[in-house]
Structures are given as C-alpha cells and as structure tokens.
Design a protein around this motif. Structure first.
Motif, short mmCIF file in Angstrom:
data_model
loop_
_atom_site.label_atom_id
_atom_site.label_comp_id
_atom_site.label_asym_id
_atom_site.label_seq_id
_atom_site.Cartn_x
_atom_site.Cartn_y
_atom_site.Cartn_z
N GLY A 154 0.81 -1.22 0.00
CA GLY A 154 0.00 0.00 0.00
C GLY A 154 0.84 1.26 0.00
O GLY A 154 2.02 1.27 -0.34
N LEU A 164 -3.15 -0.94 -3.95
CA LEU A 164 -3.08 -2.06 -3.03
C LEU A 164 -1.90 -2.99 -3.32
O LEU A 164 -1.83 -4.10 -2.79
N MET A 182 -3.19 -6.40 -1.80
CA MET A 182 -3.93 -6.43 -0.55
C MET A 182 -5.42 -6.65 -0.83
O MET A 182 -5.90 -6.33 -1.92
N PHE A 186 -8.90 -2.97 2.19
CA PHE A 186 -7.98 -1.87 2.47
C PHE A 186 -8.11 -0.71 1.49
O PHE A 186 -7.38 0.27 1.61
N SER A 189 -7.64 2.97 2.51
CA SER A 189 -6.93 3.09 3.79
C SER A 189 -5.66 2.24 3.82
O SER A 189 -5.22 1.83 4.89
N ALA A 190 -5.08 1.96 2.66
CA ALA A 190 -3.89 1.10 2.58
C ALA A 190 -2.63 1.90 2.83
O ALA A 190 -1.80 2.11 1.93
N TRP A 194 -3.38 4.68 8.64
CA TRP A 194 -4.63 4.08 9.08
C TRP A 194 -4.47 2.68 9.65
O TRP A 194 -5.42 2.13 10.20
N GLN A 195 -3.27 2.10 9.53
CA GLN A 195 -3.08 0.71 9.93
C GLN A 195 -1.96 0.59 10.97
O GLN A 195 -0.96 1.28 10.90
N GLU A 208 -6.61 -2.42 11.41
CA GLU A 208 -7.20 -1.12 11.16
C GLU A 208 -7.34 -0.39 12.50
O GLU A 208 -8.02 -0.87 13.41
N HIS A 215 -6.12 -8.28 9.59
CA HIS A 215 -5.81 -9.19 8.48
C HIS A 215 -4.38 -9.69 8.69
O HIS A 215 -3.53 -8.98 9.26
N TRP A 224 -3.45 -13.73 2.00
CA TRP A 224 -4.04 -12.89 3.04
C TRP A 224 -5.16 -13.67 3.71
O TRP A 224 -5.90 -14.40 3.05
#
Length: 271
Positions: A154, A164, A182, A186, A189-190, A194-195, A208, A215, A224
C-alpha cells in the motif's frame, strides 16, 4: 631492603577478588559498566556472564532517532540506559542519499526514495541494508520485516494504478517479488496512517486502527487471511498492536478523539 619493608610492601598489594565475592560486587553495577569489566581477564568475563544470567531482567533501553529538518538532513541516534541513568550516542553508518527517516514498528527504521530503499531492524540500528526501491512509488507504505523478507504494501502515490500493490524484498537474495495485492477491504486506507502493523518470523499482521479489524499475510504462500474483529470493547475508538516476547498485545483507547476516558489492553492474543 629489610624483612619488615618486604612485609610492608607485600601487605600493600590488594588481594585479588574471585568467585562469589567478585560476582556479588559485579551484580551491583549497571549494565553499561559491565562491558569494560568483561575485558579484564577470562575469569572476569566468565563472572560477568554469570552475573547477567543470574541477575533480574534488565529494564528496556530507550532509543531515540532524530533527523535534521534542513539539508543534508543528518540523523543522530541516542540510547538511554535506565540502570545507569546514562545517555549514550550511537554511531551508525551514514546514509548516502537524502530521504525522511521513518519507523514502521518500534525496531524497524527505513528510508524510501524513488531510486533507493534502506532499512535497519537490529536493536541499536548499527546494520543498514540498502536496496533498489520497489517498482511502485510509495509515500506512506505499510512496511514490516517477516523472517528474512521485508513486506512493502500500500501507501502508493496517487498516480499509481495499483494502490493495493504488495512487494516483497528477500534479504538473502536481494531481489523483489510482487505477489497478489492487498484485499479490497484496504481500499482507501492502505497506508501506515490508518493501519497498525506487527510481525513475527512467519506472518505480517495489519490492524485497522479505528475499526479494530485484523488481516494477516503469509509471504511464503503469498496469502491474506481475515478479516478478524479484535475490538475488546465497544468503547474502543482507536487501537494498535505490537509483539513483545513472542506475544501479540492489543491496546485500545476508550472514548473518542475529543475525550479519552481510558486505555484498555489485551496482553496476549491467540491467532
């Protein structure tokens, strides 16, 4: 010299310290002061090792990385030893190009640029690995070391076609591979903003921060898994994960961004 003078000179020579007495003395010294003591002799080195094995677990050090805001953006590293209450300046290899120094986890530092990628994950960051940059130009990627691989996911620039995209750098072969991207979860927000990221020798864990959804990614099989809901409380609005002593810890803030009413932690998660 008279016999009495010889006796006086002999008496002035201090008796050597050995065995349990030496170990008892060394056990009261801060960790940083044991290093030069281990170089006195083989016997002292053995005693220092024995002292470290028997003494209570030492407090963790605080490592601070700073970087100048103007060219050439020099970096400095300082470590604080709580046992001796001392700050130590750590000299690490210089980076030959200008880029922002960033951290993905507490022990992973990296600099990423369109042409180069440098990272370090040993505790004091004395060893740096330098590689060509990933093919996808990234500005805020998710980065973690999983065994002998560095996973970069990301965080792509706006003009990239695959936000992604995942790329894996093999430290041994010094090559990049590009597995499946991904999950669609995501999308939007990848990025590390955000993670929250953690990893062990087998898998990458991506949580998240706002939703508490986890994940996992296995770089050996390029798969994944998830999603898994980890929220320990409905009042948690922001959470993060970290590994400590081979256990994954989840910490969440209760309330909202304006009024934080507390912190809740789950100190071991099974996965």
């Amino acid at each position: 010299m008279s016999p009495s003078g010889e006796q006086s000179q002999i008496a002035a020579v201090p008796a050597p310290i050995h065995g349990d007495v030496l170990e008892a003395v060394l056990s009261h010294l801060p960790l940083i002061h044991l290093v030069p003591k281990s170089l006195v002799s083989k016997a002292w080195n053995k005693t220092v090792i024995s002292t470290l094995l028997k003494s209570p677990k030492s407090h963790p050090w605080l490592i601070i990385q700073t970087q100048g805001s103007r060219s050439p953006y020099l970096t400095t590293t300082s470590a604080y030893d709580p046992s001796s209450c001392l700050w130590i300046e750590i000299h690490h290899p210089s980076i030959n190009y200008v880029s922002a120094l960033r951290s993905s986890r507490s022990n992973l530092l990296y600099m990423i640029f369109p042409s180069k990628f440098s990272f370090s994950f040993d505790p004091l960051h004395l060893t740096w690995h330098h590689a060509v940059a990933p093919r996808v130009w990234r500005i805020d990627p998710i980065i973690a070391v999983v065994g002998k691989r560095v996973v970069v996911a990301g965080g792509a620039c706006d003009f990239e076609h695959d936000p992604l995209a995942v790329e894996i750098y093999n430290i041994d072969s010094q090559t990049w591979t590009k597995p499946e991207p991904m999950p669609e979860f995501f999308k939007g927000s990848a990025s590390s903003t955000w993670q929250s990221v953690a990893s062990d020798d087998r898998r990458l864990f991506v949580l998240e921060k706002n939703g508490g959804v986890l994940h996992t990614f296995d770089p050996l099989t390029n798969t994944w898994c998830g999603p898994y809901d980890l929220l320990p409380d409905l009042l948690v609005f922001h959470s993060g994960i970290v590994f400590c002593n081979d256990r994954m810890i989840l910490i969440g803030m209760l309330g909202d961004a304006d009024v934080i009413i507390g912190i809740k932690g789950v100190f071991e998660l099974t996965y």
